[in-house]
Design a protein around this motif. Structure first.
Motif, mmCIF file in Angstrom:
data_model
loop_
_atom_site.group_PDB
_atom_site.id
_atom_site.type_symbol
_atom_site.label_atom_id
_atom_site.label_comp_id
_atom_site.label_asym_id
_atom_site.label_seq_id
_atom_site.Cartn_x
_atom_site.Cartn_y
_atom_site.Cartn_z
ATOM 1 N N VAL A 136 0.812 -1.219 0.000
ATOM 2 C CA VAL A 136 0.000 0.000 0.000
ATOM 3 C C VAL A 136 0.852 1.278 0.000
ATOM 4 N N LEU A 137 1.887 1.307 0.809
ATOM 5 C CA LEU A 137 2.651 2.544 1.007
ATOM 6 C C LEU A 137 4.111 2.429 0.584
ATOM 7 N N GLY A 138 4.459 1.383 -0.113
ATOM 8 C CA GLY A 138 5.857 1.096 -0.420
ATOM 9 C C GLY A 138 6.586 2.156 -1.223
ATOM 10 N N LYS A 139 5.899 2.981 -1.958
ATOM 11 C CA LYS A 139 6.543 3.999 -2.791
ATOM 12 C C LYS A 139 6.780 5.322 -2.062
ATOM 13 N N LEU A 140 6.236 5.468 -0.865
ATOM 14 C CA LEU A 140 6.390 6.717 -0.133
ATOM 15 C C LEU A 140 7.770 6.793 0.502
ATOM 16 N N ARG A 141 8.306 8.000 0.567
ATOM 17 C CA ARG A 141 9.649 8.214 1.101
ATOM 18 C C ARG A 141 9.588 8.810 2.501
ATOM 19 N N GLY A 142 10.665 8.613 3.229
ATOM 20 C CA GLY A 142 10.832 9.263 4.517
ATOM 21 C C GLY A 142 10.217 8.506 5.672
ATOM 22 N N PRO A 143 10.400 9.043 6.870
ATOM 23 C CA PRO A 143 9.932 8.360 8.082
ATOM 24 C C PRO A 143 8.455 8.562 8.401
ATOM 25 N N TRP A 144 7.838 9.646 7.938
ATOM 26 C CA TRP A 144 6.474 9.965 8.349
ATOM 27 C C TRP A 144 5.425 8.938 7.965
ATOM 28 N N PRO A 145 5.474 8.354 6.767
ATOM 29 C CA PRO A 145 4.473 7.318 6.471
ATOM 30 C C PRO A 145 4.546 6.137 7.442
ATOM 31 N N GLY A 146 5.747 5.751 7.845
ATOM 32 C CA GLY A 146 5.897 4.655 8.803
ATOM 33 C C GLY A 146 5.372 5.017 10.185
ATOM 34 N N ILE A 147 5.641 6.240 10.608
ATOM 35 C CA ILE A 147 5.133 6.705 11.903
ATOM 36 C C ILE A 147 3.607 6.687 11.901
ATOM 37 N N LEU A 148 3.024 7.236 10.845
ATOM 38 C CA LEU A 148 1.556 7.239 10.741
ATOM 39 C C LEU A 148 1.011 5.815 10.637
#
Length: 172
Positions: free
Chosen positions: A94-106
């Motif tokens: 679902v989110l594999g293309k997003l960069r940086g730490p914020w998607p993981g935190i959310l």
């Protein structure tokens, strides 16, 4: 052909051959996320920072009396590892293309909300947030936040860090 251009070509071929498997890598990240953060959850439970059992994910499959024993805690951490592998695969999908730490935190916060606000109280895995206590709530949200950061940032770094795949320029 000069030696320099041959070295550049062989160096470039080595980098172009590097491909991370998009499904086994998230499984490995999920496995280590489960071990690391399952262990941290166990430690926090032993130190009385949280009242939620370390193996709460195994609650639908095991009795709580078993999950309170040593073997039950190991089985519960095993369930947490399986849960983390599934969550890492879902993150990649679902989110594999997003960069940086914020998607993981959310992502970690969303999983905390799903487990502690929706499914946990409904299935009896966790107590209601109104009865859990501040120490438990803060501890669990912090662990899930870091767990999501670990999964998300590890996957994002591996699949969006193209600079590491560039050939090393030859010295001038």
């Amino acid at each position: 052909m000069s030696t320099l251009s041959t070295n550049k070509r062989s160096s470039h071929q080595g980098y172009s051959d590097h491909h991370t498997n998009p499904w086994t890598y998230p499984m490995m990240i999920g496995f280590f996320a489960g071990i690391i953060w399952g262990g941290v959850r166990w430690l926090f439970y032993q130190m009385k920072f949280t009242t939620i059992l370390p193996g709460f994910v195994g609650d639908p499959f095991f009795k709580q009396s078993f999950l309170k024993t040593g073997w039950g805690q190991l089985a519960g951490i095993g369930c947490y590892i399986v849960f983390s592998i599934i969550a890492a695969l879902l993150y990649k999908l679902v989110l594999g293309k997003l960069r940086g730490p914020w998607p993981g935190i959310l992502y970690g916060i969303v999983w905390w909300a799903i487990i502690f606000l929706l499914l946990g109280p409904l299935l009896g895995m966790t107590t209601a947030v109104t009865r859990a206590g501040w120490n438990t709530l803060f501890t669990e949200i912090c662990v899930f936040l870091l767990w999501g950061l670990f999964i998300g940032y590890s996957i994002a770094f591996e699949f969006t860090d193209e600079a590491s795949r560039e050939p090393i320029p030859a010295p001038s």
